[in-house]
Design a protein around this motif. Sequence first.
Motif, PDB file in Angstrom:
ATOM      1  N   ALA A  18       0.837  -1.201   0.000  1.00 30.60           N
ATOM      2  CA  ALA A  18       0.000   0.000   0.000  1.00 30.60           C
ATOM      3  C   ALA A  18       0.873   1.252   0.000  1.00 30.60           C
ATOM      4  O   ALA A  18       0.569   2.237  -0.685  1.00 30.60           O
ATOM      5  CB  ALA A  18      -0.922   0.005   1.215  1.00 30.60           C
TER       6      ALA A  18
ATOM      7  N   GLY B 131     -11.018   5.464   0.119  1.00 29.59           N
ATOM      8  CA  GLY B 131     -10.312   5.064   1.324  1.00 29.59           C
ATOM      9  C   GLY B 131     -10.684   5.870   2.547  1.00 29.59           C
ATOM     10  O   GLY B 131     -10.427   5.451   3.680  1.00 29.59           O
TER      11      GLY B 131
ATOM     12  N   TRP C 107      -9.409   7.068  -5.509  1.00 27.43           N
ATOM     13  CA  TRP C 107      -9.097   6.014  -4.542  1.00 27.43           C
ATOM     14  C   TRP C 107      -8.984   6.609  -3.140  1.00 27.43           C
ATOM     15  O   TRP C 107      -9.388   5.987  -2.155  1.00 27.43           O
ATOM     16  CB  TRP C 107      -7.798   5.308  -4.942  1.00 27.43           C
TER      17      TRP C 107
ATOM     18  N   SER D 135      -6.182  -1.993   0.625  1.00 26.70           N
ATOM     19  CA  SER D 135      -7.056  -0.819   0.700  1.00 26.70           C
ATOM     20  C   SER D 135      -7.245  -0.356   2.134  1.00 26.70           C
ATOM     21  O   SER D 135      -7.258   0.853   2.417  1.00 26.70           O
ATOM     22  CB  SER D 135      -8.423  -1.137   0.075  1.00 26.70           C
TER      23      SER D 135
END
Length: 487
Positions: A89, A452, A448, A237
């Motif tokens: 990540a 998130g 994204w 994620s």
Amino acid sequence: MSTAPTSTSSPETLLAASSEAVSSEAASSEAAPAPAAPGAGGEQPAHSRHARRFGLPVATALVMGNIIGGGIFLLPASVAPFGTISLVAFGILTLGAIALALVFGRLAHRLPRTGGPYVYARAAFGDFAGFLAAWSYWITAWVSNAALAVAAVGYLDVLVPIHDSKAATIGAALLIQWLPALANLAGTRYVGAVQIVATVLKFVPLLLVAIGGFLFFDSANLGPFQATGGSALGAVSASAAILLFSYLGVESAAVSAGEVRDPRRNVGRATVLGTLGAATLYLLGTLSVFGTVAHDKLVTSTAPFSDAVNVMFGGSWGGAAVACMALVSMVGALNGWTLLSAQAPYAAARDGLFPKVFTVKRRGVPTVGVLVTVVLASLLTVYNYTAGTKGVFEILVLVTTFTATVPYLLSTAAQIYFLLSGQSEKVSRARLVRDGVLALAAFGFSLWLVAGSGYAAVYQGVLFLFAGVLVYAAMAARKGRAAATAG
């Protein structure tokens, strides 16, 4: 700085006016602040010794100092429960942040004016988009300042125990916020000086831990690759959602472009160099702590860097040393974010989209913006401590991740608009393709970030944005009345 066109201007007119502003700012001397827009009272004369344009080193330090606040001292423990997959990540976030940095560099080359995302959104899509960018960025800045101050108090408590006194805790949090604000009010010359000192003082010890930790690295400490159930994508994620807040600040040099010397050249370079430097330190520091502190201990640690130092050198002095580093880091971040929190409303107020009082400048700094920001952050801090609503405050911190993506999305969309509308600079087809790919990647990355942030943060963030619509309606009505009277 030239006054931006009114809301009736087309994007092409806005671009033309911005080009005139670029020419005016590029001709300014090193020691001169940006000239005042008509009606922007309070500008210091060009020869003021308190206002000074930032060069590449200070602009880079501003970016790195704003990206790396206090988060790095907590990140390893925060993502350890997900396992070393969190490093994946980290890598994805780093690539997205670099894409954003490159897009901001290109936009700043086109429109090197104070305001950053606000300037880009308004030039491409008009007043309302520009207002949303400025409004959301402003929210991000002052809520983040409150969060940094509260986190800094936790590290101060390691050095001077104050947790038993609520009054002392609140007083310390307010002092930590107001000291950087006073440095800003002293002038941009002192903002740059504080930023350089804070950056040096925090990066030397952080690099010592990040690099020195590999001498004590033990792969057995890393733990499982994926420590949680479910899919690998879900784990990436989930860990990314925690890491998002840590990369805010890539736009720092672009927001203060009007105070950067030779902005066409230095803003883009400072943005990329600052982002790369911060990302490198994040990755090295996290991996080093992962390899020096046993995984089962790391997941419950409240001071992972302190634990790593204790493993490296023995003893228990690491906690105090890391507390000093964290305080320096967060005061430096507050110093930079205080300036940025005043720049966005200053740029919008110049164009009549924020109250005119935000255009007041002294010694190169929008003083009213600094004061309003620190007062709002102080009130939020006091509320957090007196109400004891820790969960609400954490949600507000997540809201900053969402609100920051609004100007990111608008900025990347503006770059896509410029490229598709044929308003891009005369460059090779390969360069146009590369700029387009970067803009699309940065736009996808920003989406994204929204995902998130989580449903609760998006819900709260939308309410903040809708509150801003009311402010825009009032300012637009005032502009309309002024135009009708003038006509």
